[in-house]
Design a protein around this motif. Structure first.
Motif, PDB file in Angstrom:
ATOM      1  N   LEU A  51       0.830  -1.204   0.000  1.00 52.10           N
ATOM      2  CA  LEU A  51       0.000   0.000   0.000  1.00 52.10           C
ATOM      3  C   LEU A  51       0.870   1.261   0.000  1.00 52.10           C
ATOM      4  N   ALA A  52       1.912   1.223   0.804  1.00 55.54           N
ATOM      5  CA  ALA A  52       2.791   2.392   0.887  1.00 55.54           C
ATOM      6  C   ALA A  52       3.493   2.655  -0.438  1.00 55.54           C
ATOM      7  N   SER A  53       3.801   1.564  -1.160  1.00 56.55           N
ATOM      8  CA  SER A  53       4.543   1.730  -2.417  1.00 56.55           C
ATOM      9  C   SER A  53       3.704   2.358  -3.520  1.00 56.55           C
ATOM     10  N   ILE A  54       2.372   2.233  -3.466  1.00 55.07           N
ATOM     11  CA  ILE A  54       1.521   2.810  -4.514  1.00 55.07           C
ATOM     12  C   ILE A  54       0.689   3.983  -3.993  1.00 55.07           C
ATOM     13  N   GLN A  55       0.833   4.296  -2.701  1.00 54.95           N
ATOM     14  CA  GLN A  55       0.047   5.367  -2.116  1.00 54.95           C
ATOM     15  C   GLN A  55       0.267   6.703  -2.853  1.00 54.95           C
ATOM     16  N   GLU A  56       1.532   7.048  -3.109  1.00 54.91           N
ATOM     17  CA  GLU A  56       1.859   8.318  -3.760  1.00 54.91           C
ATOM     18  C   GLU A  56       1.296   8.374  -5.184  1.00 54.91           C
ATOM     19  N   GLN A  57       1.373   7.227  -5.880  1.00 50.21           N
ATOM     20  CA  GLN A  57       0.847   7.199  -7.255  1.00 50.21           C
ATOM     21  C   GLN A  57      -0.662   7.404  -7.275  1.00 50.21           C
ATOM     22  N   VAL A  58      -1.356   6.782  -6.323  1.00 50.03           N
ATOM     23  CA  VAL A  58      -2.808   6.930  -6.248  1.00 50.03           C
ATOM     24  C   VAL A  58      -3.180   8.372  -5.913  1.00 50.03           C
ATOM     25  N   ALA A  60      -4.633   5.523 -18.869  1.00 51.48           N
ATOM     26  CA  ALA A  60      -5.917   5.247 -18.211  1.00 51.48           C
ATOM     27  C   ALA A  60      -5.993   3.796 -17.747  1.00 51.48           C
ATOM     28  N   HIS A  61      -5.524   2.902 -18.614  1.00 49.27           N
ATOM     29  CA  HIS A  61      -5.533   1.475 -18.263  1.00 49.27           C
ATOM     30  C   HIS A  61      -4.645   1.217 -17.041  1.00 49.27           C
ATOM     31  N   HIS A  62      -3.476   1.833 -17.041  1.00 54.14           N
ATOM     32  CA  HIS A  62      -2.545   1.671 -15.915  1.00 54.14           C
ATOM     33  C   HIS A  62      -3.151   2.226 -14.631  1.00 54.14           C
ATOM     34  N   ASN A  63      -3.755   3.405 -14.752  1.00 55.04           N
ATOM     35  CA  ASN A  63      -4.361   4.013 -13.571  1.00 55.04           C
ATOM     36  C   ASN A  63      -5.521   3.180 -13.033  1.00 55.04           C
ATOM     37  N   ASP A  64      -6.324   2.630 -13.948  1.00 58.19           N
ATOM     38  CA  ASP A  64      -7.433   1.770 -13.514  1.00 58.19           C
ATOM     39  C   ASP A  64      -6.920   0.562 -12.733  1.00 58.19           C
ATOM     40  N   HIS A  65      -5.874  -0.073 -13.265  1.00 54.19           N
ATOM     41  CA  HIS A  65      -5.287  -1.233 -12.567  1.00 54.19           C
ATOM     42  C   HIS A  65      -4.714  -0.831 -11.223  1.00 54.19           C
ATOM     43  N   LEU A  66      -4.078   0.316 -11.191  1.00 56.44           N
ATOM     44  CA  LEU A  66      -3.465   0.786  -9.947  1.00 56.44           C
ATOM     45  C   LEU A  66      -4.533   1.047  -8.890  1.00 56.44           C
ATOM     46  N   LEU A  67      -5.589   1.717  -9.280  1.00 56.57           N
ATOM     47  CA  LEU A  67      -6.676   2.001  -8.346  1.00 56.57           C
ATOM     48  C   LEU A  67      -7.383   0.716  -7.901  1.00 56.57           C
ATOM     49  N   HIS A  68      -7.537  -0.204  -8.848  1.00 54.97           N
ATOM     50  CA  HIS A  68      -8.155  -1.500  -8.500  1.00 54.97           C
ATOM     51  C   HIS A  68      -7.302  -2.251  -7.477  1.00 54.97           C
ATOM     52  N   ASP A  69      -5.989  -2.298  -7.731  1.00 55.97           N
ATOM     53  CA  ASP A  69      -5.077  -2.980  -6.795  1.00 55.97           C
ATOM     54  C   ASP A  69      -5.093  -2.300  -5.431  1.00 55.97           C
ATOM     55  N   PHE A  70      -5.130  -0.971  -5.450  1.00 56.82           N
ATOM     56  CA  PHE A  70      -5.144  -0.218  -4.197  1.00 56.82           C
ATOM     57  C   PHE A  70      -6.403  -0.553  -3.387  1.00 56.82           C
TER      58      PHE A  70
END
Length: 340
Positions: free
Chosen positions: A86-93, A132-142
């Motif tokens: 979670l910490a590793s993708i928090q900033e990206q989200v 957009a696809h990358h962001n969708d996956h990132l948000l889904h994983d988050f």
């Protein structure tokens, strides 16, 4: 001849009766000495019943507690890994959220309309689609990680509650055992011996408790039966060089012998039980008792009695003596082992 020895025939008859009567009254298993290892009427069936109930419940609670602690450690490791992800993708989200707030929904159309050629239009459209696809996956994983984190935290809370319940059970059953043993005597030093072997562990249920067993294995020491765990304990002791006389099943009497869950391990070098142990026999018995205590968890021990002392997993060593005061009642000629 008859006038010189008028009472000879009567004397011979009486002597024969005494000899035959004495032989008939001597148990075959008593050699050497006159004791059979049977506690008999001196045993306390109420004590045995309380120890059976309290020790079994305490042991099951302890096993469940240990299993819960182990599971808690596993959950903690999993939670730490989840929180690291979670910490590793928090900033990206957070960056995605800020960008969406600043630019609004027309950003994509504006970027496409600013293209100066069909190729540039297609390239920008492809890039925007990938982002957009990358962001969708990132948000889904988050989102999944946050749900996983919440579930793991709840599971940890559940484990703590389960542990508290098992601790309460253990404390109550300890009090029950102590109350029962108070009639036999107070706490004692017991028997401890260094460098004793470790026995192979018996199978357990997934939660750490011991499965119920029946008296369905041939007892190698009698014509009766014992449970698989009792046989395992005896064989493990023999593997560890405790190979003196053993007697297990008895068709009647108190405690666990009729259930196939108890054996009496003589400390005599010959077959039988005999009198009060001394010297090497006492050392042998003390080491054997200490061996069963050391391997209580591996073997599923309910209690051990040796030389006027009794050990249970819940309360440790206590003084113990039989009503009759003979070597078998006081367990000064054999080590008694009861298995759960």
């Amino acid at each position: 001849m008859s006038s010189r020895h008028p009472y000879r025939s009567v004397f011979v008859a009486l002597l024969a009766a005494l000899v035959l009567g004495g032989l008939a009254a001597t148990p075959a298993a008593a050699e050497p000495g006159g004791d059979t290892g049977d506690e008999g009427s001196s045993a306390n069936p109420t004590l045995g019943s309380v120890l059976d109930d309290s020790t079994r419940a305490w042991t099951d609670a302890k096993a469940k507690f240990d299993a819960s602690v182990k599971h808690q450690a596993e959950l903690t490791t999993q939670l730490q890994a989840t929180e690291a992800q979670l910490a590793s993708i928090q900033e990206q989200v957070e960056a995605i959220a800020v960008a969406a707030y600043r630019t609004g929904p027309l950003t994509t159309i504006a970027a496409l309309m600013d293209s100066d050629s069909p190729d540039s239009f297609a390239e920008r459209a492809g890039s925007i689609n990938q982002i957009a696809h990358h962001n969708d996956h990132l948000l889904h994983d988050f989102k999944l990680l946050k749900e996983q984190q919440a579930a793991q935290k709840k599971a940890l809370d559940d484990e703590v509650a389960a542990q508290q319940q098992q601790v309460a059970t253990m404390e109550q059953k300890k009090k029950d055992a102590e109350k029962a043993l108070a009639l036999a005597g107070g706490p004692s030093k017991g028997f401890v011996s260094a460098n004793l072997p470790t026995a192979d562990a018996v199978p357990r249920n997934a939660n750490g408790s011991l499965p119920t067993e029946k008296c369905n294995v041939d007892d190698p020491t009698t014509t009766g039966c014992i449970t698989p765990r009792m046989l395992h304990a005896m064989q493990e002791a023999q593997k560890s060089n405790f190979k003196r006389f053993v007697s297990c099943f008895r068709p009647s009497g108190p405690y666990e012998h009729p259930k196939g869950r108890a054996c009496d391990f003589s400390v005599q070098t010959k077959t039988g039980f005999g009198g009060v142990a001394a010297g090497d026999d006492f050392v042998y018995g003390s080491n054997l008792a200490a061996y069963f205590v050391k391997n209580a968890t591996q073997l599923g021990v309910m209690y051990v009695i040796w030389f006027k002392q009794i050990w249970t997993p819940a309360v440790g060593w206590h003084h113990y003596s039989g009503v009759a005061g003979d070597p078998s009642s006081d367990h000064t000629n054999h080590v008694h082992l009861s298995i759960l």
